[in-house]
Enzyme design. Structure first.
Site, short mmCIF file in Angstrom:
data_model
loop_
_atom_site.label_atom_id
_atom_site.label_comp_id
_atom_site.label_asym_id
_atom_site.label_seq_id
_atom_site.Cartn_x
_atom_site.Cartn_y
_atom_site.Cartn_z
N LYS A 280 -29.63 -7.40 -13.23
CA LYS A 280 -29.57 -8.27 -12.21
C LYS A 280 -30.38 -7.85 -10.94
CE LYS A 280 -26.75 -5.89 -9.01
NZ LYS A 280 -27.53 -5.28 -7.93
N ASP B 220 -19.85 -5.97 -9.98
CA ASP B 220 -20.97 -6.55 -10.54
C ASP B 220 -20.62 -7.13 -12.07
OD1 ASP B 220 -22.55 -6.41 -8.26
OD2 ASP B 220 -23.56 -4.63 -9.06
O1 C5P Z 1 -17.66 -1.88 -8.01
P1 C5P Z 1 -18.61 -1.11 -8.32
O2 C5P Z 1 -18.03 0.22 -8.72
O3 C5P Z 1 -19.97 -1.34 -8.71
O4 C5P Z 1 -18.94 -0.27 -6.34
C1 C5P Z 1 -19.56 0.68 -6.52
C2 C5P Z 1 -19.48 1.40 -5.00
O5 C5P Z 1 -20.41 0.57 -4.05
C3 C5P Z 1 -18.11 1.18 -4.36
O6 C5P Z 1 -17.26 2.28 -4.90
C4 C5P Z 1 -18.27 0.95 -3.08
O7 C5P Z 1 -18.50 2.32 -2.24
C5 C5P Z 1 -19.53 0.21 -2.85
N1 C5P Z 1 -19.50 -1.21 -2.92
C6 C5P Z 1 -19.08 -1.67 -1.51
N2 C5P Z 1 -18.96 -3.16 -1.39
C7 C5P Z 1 -19.14 -3.90 -2.23
C8 C5P Z 1 -19.52 -3.28 -3.76
C9 C5P Z 1 -19.90 -1.91 -3.92
O8 C5P Z 1 -18.71 -0.93 -0.63
N3 C5P Z 1 -18.84 -5.12 -2.32
#
Ligand code: C5P
Length: 309
Positions: free
Chosen positions: A19, A148
């Site tokens: 993406k 995501d």
């Molecule tokens: O959800 P995912 O594991 O992809 O997110 C990785 C990191 O990115 C999270 O642990 C956080 O630190 C950051 N993040 C965030 N806010 C979001 C998405 C991701 O702070 N909306």
């Protein structure tokens, strides 16, 4: 979605897109550590393939192939393995599975490659084990693995609110032609968000859906889409990787409709008018040697889909 395994299936293979966030508007950090987002996702034609086949012994085993396979971390940290284990736990599956991931999406590149693998594993394993799981069931499990993952299952173009997991499909006309410039080293998403927090001088407001960009997507006005690309994480990504400034400048000088760091970076995405302009820009950037690897892609494309099984 019916996921009954057909007679004679020995492998289920799923293709999942990367993406680009056409807009990534970042708000305040929440109590759960995530940031409030308003983002427009577009799925693009750069794919990982995840295959599920009969496993032996251990619950879930995993092998990764592709140009960056050696950079993939240990299996127990792999989101695809976590996805398969989550399905086993939720549905009481005792049958082992072997996952094979052909990685084409850059690792830690800001294009949701890990989430794509999780989405692929959810779909492939659900089908392989013949689970009665709907698309909504898989998206619900996916959101527990990463913000995501639901979009990687859905594909197309969507508005993401909350952590990015609350999705509404958005209308989109025409095809975006992208040149993607990958860096040799990835960026850790939490580090980029932390830098964003540190760079902010005031507490950011809760972001609103980018209406103008959504209208430009509905009308398929590529020049307008290019002008409205926006990423609140770009400054943070560029401050962690100062060399991105030269890459962005090289693309801008060669001519694009718009340029953006993809998600938390460091991949840079250049929007061009058509396929020929994309090819020319890719050649110009290759000659200048400003990126580790360059790929062409278009969007929007479909989300995770079965290619075999
Ligand atoms: O959800 P995912 O594991 O992809 O997110 C990785 C990191 O990115 C999270 O642990 C956080 O630190 C950051 N993040 C965030 N806010 C979001 C998405 C991701 O702070 N909306």
């Amino acid at each position: 979605m019916s996921l009954a395994v057909q007679e004679g299936d020995d492998e289920v293979r799923v293709r999942v897109p990367a993406k680009i966030n056409l807009a990534l508007l970042v708000g305040p950090r929440r109590l759960d550590g995530y940031h409030e987002l308003a983002t427009i996702f577009q799925a693009v034609s750069l794919y990982d393939e995840v295959a599920a086949s009969a496993g032996e012994g251990e619950d879930v085993t995993c092998q990764v192939t592709g140009p960056d396979a050696l950079r993939v971390g240990p299996a127990d940290q792999n989101l695809a393995v976590k996805a398969a284990r989550l399905l086993q736990n939720e549905y009481g599956v005792t049958e082992p599975v072997h996952l094979t991931i052909d990685k084409r999406i850059p690792i830690a590149g800001g294009m949701a490659g890990g989430s794509a693998d999780a989405a692929g594993a959810l779909l492939a394993c659900a089908r392989f084990w013949g689970l009665d799981a709907s698309a909504a069931d898989l998206a619900g499990l996916g959101s527990r693995l990463g913000a995501d993952v639901p979009f990687a299952l859905m594909g197309g173009c969507a508005l993401g609110l909350g952590r990015g997991e609350a999705l509404t499909p958005t209308l989109s006309r025409g095809r975006c032609h992208w040149v993607l410039a990958f860096s040799e080293r990835g960026l850790a998403t939490p580090e980029v968000y932390a830098r964003f927090d540190r760079l902010a001088t005031t507490r950011p407001a809760v972001p609103q859906a980018p209406q103008e960009l959504m209208m430009a997507l509905t009308s398929g006005d590529m020049a307008r889409i290019g002008a409205l690309l926006a990423n609140d994480l770009q400054e943070a990504a560029c401050s962690l990787r100062p060399e991105l400034a030269g890459l962005i400048a090289a693309g801008t000088e060669a001519g694009t409709l718009g340029t953006i760091v993809s998600g938390s970076g460091p991949t840079v995405a250049f929007l061009t008018a058509d396929e020929q302009a994309a090819t020319e820009l890719a050649l110009a950037l290759s000659e200048q040697g400003v990126a580790h690897r360059i790929r062409l892609a278009h969007g929007p494309v479909a989300g995770a889909s079965l290619v075999r099984g």
